[in-house]
Design a protein around this motif. Structure first.
Motif, PDB file in Angstrom:
ATOM      1  N   PHE A  51      53.831  56.863  27.987  1.00 42.03           N
ATOM      2  CA  PHE A  51      54.377  55.640  27.398  1.00 42.03           C
ATOM      3  C   PHE A  51      55.252  54.879  28.403  1.00 42.03           C
ATOM      4  CE2 PHE A  51      54.326  56.133  22.463  1.00 42.03           C
ATOM      5  CZ  PHE A  51      52.967  56.378  22.495  1.00 42.03           C
ATOM      6  N   GLU A  52      56.027  55.620  29.199  1.00 39.81           N
ATOM      7  CA  GLU A  52      56.950  54.943  30.120  1.00 39.81           C
ATOM      8  C   GLU A  52      56.234  54.194  31.237  1.00 39.81           C
ATOM      9  OE1 GLU A  52      57.037  59.405  31.198  1.00 39.81           O
ATOM     10  OE2 GLU A  52      57.095  58.236  29.362  1.00 39.81           O
ATOM     11  N   LYS A  53      54.936  54.399  31.385  1.00 40.94           N
ATOM     12  CA  LYS A  53      54.153  53.674  32.393  1.00 40.94           C
ATOM     13  C   LYS A  53      53.503  52.417  31.822  1.00 40.94           C
ATOM     14  CE  LYS A  53      54.159  56.408  36.098  1.00 40.94           C
ATOM     15  NZ  LYS A  53      54.329  55.992  37.458  1.00 40.94           N
ATOM     16  N   ALA A  54      53.777  52.096  30.572  1.00 40.15           N
ATOM     17  CA  ALA A  54      53.158  50.934  29.928  1.00 40.15           C
ATOM     18  C   ALA A  54      53.518  49.626  30.630  1.00 40.15           C
ATOM     19  CB  ALA A  54      53.548  50.863  28.448  1.00 40.15           C
ATOM     20  N   GLU A  55      54.607  49.615  31.400  1.00 38.26           N
ATOM     21  CA  GLU A  55      54.950  48.394  32.128  1.00 38.26           C
ATOM     22  C   GLU A  55      53.902  48.071  33.191  1.00 38.26           C
ATOM     23  OE1 GLU A  55      56.900  51.594  34.629  1.00 38.26           O
ATOM     24  OE2 GLU A  55      56.941  51.183  32.493  1.00 38.26           O
ATOM     25  N   CYS A  56      53.051  49.025  33.515  1.00 36.33           N
ATOM     26  CA  CYS A  56      51.961  48.808  34.477  1.00 36.33           C
ATOM     27  C   CYS A  56      50.747  48.147  33.831  1.00 36.33           C
ATOM     28  CB  CYS A  56      51.537  50.125  35.124  1.00 36.33           C
ATOM     29  SG  CYS A  56      52.831  50.919  36.073  1.00 36.33           S
ATOM     30  N   PHE A  57      50.711  48.075  32.508  1.00 37.00           N
ATOM     31  CA  PHE A  57      49.583  47.446  31.818  1.00 37.00           C
ATOM     32  C   PHE A  57      49.640  45.941  32.038  1.00 37.00           C
ATOM     33  CE2 PHE A  57      49.392  50.847  28.180  1.00 37.00           C
ATOM     34  CZ  PHE A  57      48.993  51.796  29.092  1.00 37.00           C
ATOM     35  N   ARG A  58      48.483  45.332  32.148  1.00 35.75           N
ATOM     36  CA  ARG A  58      48.375  43.883  32.273  1.00 35.75           C
ATOM     37  C   ARG A  58      47.473  43.378  31.147  1.00 35.75           C
ATOM     38  NH1 ARG A  58      52.041  44.621  35.262  1.00 35.75           N
ATOM     39  NH2 ARG A  58      52.046  44.448  37.503  1.00 35.75           N
ATOM     40  N   GLU A  59      47.717  42.158  30.749  1.00 37.29           N
ATOM     41  CA  GLU A  59      46.886  41.533  29.736  1.00 37.29           C
ATOM     42  C   GLU A  59      45.510  41.231  30.328  1.00 37.29           C
ATOM     43  OE1 GLU A  59      47.886  41.043  26.541  1.00 37.29           O
ATOM     44  OE2 GLU A  59      49.711  42.069  27.160  1.00 37.29           O
ATOM     45  N   VAL A  60      44.475  41.326  29.518  1.00 42.58           N
ATOM     46  CA  VAL A  60      43.137  40.931  29.952  1.00 42.58           C
ATOM     47  C   VAL A  60      43.094  39.408  29.904  1.00 42.58           C
ATOM     48  CG1 VAL A  60      40.673  41.034  29.423  1.00 42.58           C
ATOM     49  CG2 VAL A  60      42.110  43.056  29.099  1.00 42.58           C
ATOM     50  N   LYS A  61      42.787  38.801  31.046  1.00 41.18           N
ATOM     51  CA  LYS A  61      42.761  37.343  31.137  1.00 41.18           C
ATOM     52  C   LYS A  61      41.393  36.819  30.728  1.00 41.18           C
ATOM     53  CE  LYS A  61      45.854  37.706  35.069  1.00 41.18           C
ATOM     54  NZ  LYS A  61      45.879  37.797  36.507  1.00 41.18           N
ATOM     55  N   ASP A  62      41.328  35.507  30.479  1.00 43.67           N
ATOM     56  CA  ASP A  62      40.048  34.877  30.198  1.00 43.67           C
ATOM     57  C   ASP A  62      39.138  35.032  31.412  1.00 43.67           C
ATOM     58  OD1 ASP A  62      40.893  34.027  27.700  1.00 43.67           O
ATOM     59  OD2 ASP A  62      41.542  32.064  28.423  1.00 43.67           O
ATOM     60  N   ALA A  63      37.848  35.053  31.167  1.00 45.04           N
ATOM     61  CA  ALA A  63      36.871  35.153  32.255  1.00 45.04           C
ATOM     62  C   ALA A  63      36.986  33.923  33.154  1.00 45.04           C
ATOM     63  CB  ALA A  63      35.464  35.265  31.678  1.00 45.04           C
ATOM     64  N   LEU A  64      36.733  34.137  34.437  1.00 45.73           N
ATOM     65  CA  LEU A  64      36.752  33.034  35.399  1.00 45.73           C
ATOM     66  C   LEU A  64      35.566  32.102  35.153  1.00 45.73           C
ATOM     67  CD1 LEU A  64      37.447  35.027  38.698  1.00 45.73           C
ATOM     68  CD2 LEU A  64      39.093  33.676  37.393  1.00 45.73           C
ATOM     69  N   SER A  65      35.752  30.832  35.435  1.00 41.29           N
ATOM     70  CA  SER A  65      34.640  29.885  35.376  1.00 41.29           C
ATOM     71  C   SER A  65      33.850  29.998  36.682  1.00 41.29           C
ATOM     72  CB  SER A  65      35.163  28.459  35.205  1.00 41.29           C
ATOM     73  OG  SER A  65      35.818  28.045  36.396  1.00 41.29           O
ATOM     74  N   VAL A  66      32.663  29.431  36.708  1.00 37.68           N
ATOM     75  CA  VAL A  66      31.854  29.426  37.932  1.00 37.68           C
ATOM     76  C   VAL A  66      32.610  28.699  39.040  1.00 37.68           C
ATOM     77  CG1 VAL A  66      29.706  28.604  38.984  1.00 37.68           C
ATOM     78  CG2 VAL A  66      29.654  29.670  36.721  1.00 37.68           C
ATOM     79  N   ASP A  67      33.288  27.600  38.716  1.00 38.86           N
ATOM     80  CA  ASP A  67      34.057  26.869  39.729  1.00 38.86           C
ATOM     81  C   ASP A  67      35.215  27.709  40.272  1.00 38.86           C
ATOM     82  OD1 ASP A  67      32.429  24.635  39.638  1.00 38.86           O
ATOM     83  OD2 ASP A  67      33.661  23.597  38.154  1.00 38.86           O
ATOM     84  N   GLU A  68      35.875  28.462  39.402  1.00 37.81           N
ATOM     85  CA  GLU A  68      36.954  29.344  39.869  1.00 37.81           C
ATOM     86  C   GLU A  68      36.394  30.447  40.777  1.00 37.81           C
ATOM     87  OE1 GLU A  68      40.269  29.199  36.304  1.00 37.81           O
ATOM     88  OE2 GLU A  68      38.357  30.224  35.900  1.00 37.81           O
ATOM     89  N   ILE A  69      35.213  30.921  40.466  1.00 36.65           N
ATOM     90  CA  ILE A  69      34.577  31.927  41.314  1.00 36.65           C
ATOM     91  C   ILE A  69      34.234  31.324  42.671  1.00 36.65           C
ATOM     92  CG2 ILE A  69      32.506  33.359  41.591  1.00 36.65           C
ATOM     93  CD1 ILE A  69      32.676  33.792  38.484  1.00 36.65           C
ATOM     94  N   LYS A  70      33.700  30.103  42.674  1.00 39.57           N
ATOM     95  CA  LYS A  70      33.385  29.436  43.940  1.00 39.57           C
ATOM     96  C   LYS A  70      34.649  29.212  44.770  1.00 39.57           C
ATOM     97  CE  LYS A  70      29.193  26.984  42.538  1.00 39.57           C
ATOM     98  NZ  LYS A  70      28.589  25.649  42.320  1.00 39.57           N
ATOM     99  N   ALA A  71      35.768  28.945  44.111  1.00 40.14           N
ATOM    100  CA  ALA A  71      37.033  28.722  44.818  1.00 40.14           C
ATOM    101  C   ALA A  71      37.506  29.979  45.548  1.00 40.14           C
ATOM    102  CB  ALA A  71      38.106  28.229  43.851  1.00 40.14           C
ATOM    103  N   LEU A  72      37.066  31.145  45.103  1.00 34.99           N
ATOM    104  CA  LEU A  72      37.443  32.389  45.781  1.00 34.99           C
ATOM    105  C   LEU A  72      36.892  32.444  47.203  1.00 34.99           C
ATOM    106  CD1 LEU A  72      36.937  35.007  42.916  1.00 34.99           C
ATOM    107  CD2 LEU A  72      39.098  34.047  43.751  1.00 34.99           C
ATOM    108  N   ARG A  73      35.887  31.629  47.490  1.00 41.36           N
ATOM    109  CA  ARG A  73      35.313  31.576  48.839  1.00 41.36           C
ATOM    110  C   ARG A  73      36.312  31.035  49.854  1.00 41.36           C
ATOM    111  NH1 ARG A  73      29.619  28.746  46.989  1.00 41.36           N
ATOM    112  NH2 ARG A  73      28.699  30.631  46.087  1.00 41.36           N
ATOM    113  N   LEU A  74      37.339  30.342  49.382  1.00 35.30           N
ATOM    114  CA  LEU A  74      38.294  29.679  50.261  1.00 35.30           C
ATOM    115  C   LEU A  74      39.540  30.503  50.563  1.00 35.30           C
ATOM    116  CD1 LEU A  74      38.103  26.169  48.564  1.00 35.30           C
ATOM    117  CD2 LEU A  74      36.779  27.000  50.523  1.00 35.30           C
ATOM    118  N   VAL A  75      39.590  31.740  50.070  1.00 35.55           N
ATOM    119  CA  VAL A  75      40.790  32.562  50.270  1.00 35.55           C
ATOM    120  C   VAL A  75      40.967  32.908  51.746  1.00 35.55           C
ATOM    121  CG1 VAL A  75      40.747  33.551  47.946  1.00 35.55           C
ATOM    122  CG2 VAL A  75      39.595  34.755  49.828  1.00 35.55           C
TER     123      VAL A  75
END
Length: 170
Positions: A51-75
């Motif tokens: 239980f004390e490790k629950a601070e490591c949990f993250r919320e599941v975010k919305d799925a990325l859009s195709v444009d957001e995926i394409k933007a990853l090419r610029l990292v």
């Protein structure tokens, strides 16, 4: 801190998306503690998290859009400091995974991929630390991108390098 319960979907570090399937007491090392029981989305792995490790949990975010995926090419493909020793690089990778920023994970993945290609020309291989980080990045990115795209694992690098156009699921 958010209260979590059975049925909640969370992200847990390098394990990725998980479902809380149970909460129970377990005695480990002679000490009784409360645990979340997690089930990974992509396989049958069961994970016990105190239980004390629950601070490591993250919320599941919305799925990325195709444009957001394409933007990853610029990292930034120089995201990994190759001058650091293995232990220090491993610590940096863990920080990246803990922050759970997909663009940072993509940057690390592409940086490791470029290092791997550079080493291949010298007939060398990645260090174990870097190979492990590569595999974690690959799994996280595949899990994330496959929520939006019809994706084969072997297409991940080609999509992020812009050699292959991402195709959204129908």
């Amino acid at each position: 801190m958010k209260k979590y319960g059975i049925g909640d979907k969370i992200k847990y570090g390098a394990y990725g998306e998980c479902l809380i399937t149970d909460m129970r007491k377990e005695t480990i090392g002679g000490k009784q503690r409360d645990f979340f029981v997690l089930s990974q989305k992509k396989n049958s792995c069961t994970i016990l998290v105190p239980f004390e490790k629950a601070e490591c949990f993250r919320e599941v975010k919305d799925a990325l859009s195709v444009d957001e995926i394409k933007a990853l090419r610029l990292v930034d493909r120089n995201a990994v400091n190759w001058e650091l020793d293995d232990k220090s690089r491993d610590a940096e990778f863990k920080k990246i995974f803990d922050r759970d920023e997909i663009s940072e994970i993509a940057a690390a993945f592409l940086s490791i991929t470029e290092k791997q290609n550079e080493l291949k020309t010298k007939r060398k291989k990645l260090r174990v630390t870097d190979l492990n980080a590569y595999k974690v990045c690959e799994r996280i990115l595949y899990d994330e991108l496959s929520r939006t795209l019809d994706l084969q694992a072997e297409d991940l690098v080609s999509i992020l390098n812009g050699e292959l156009e991402p195709v959204a699921k129908q």
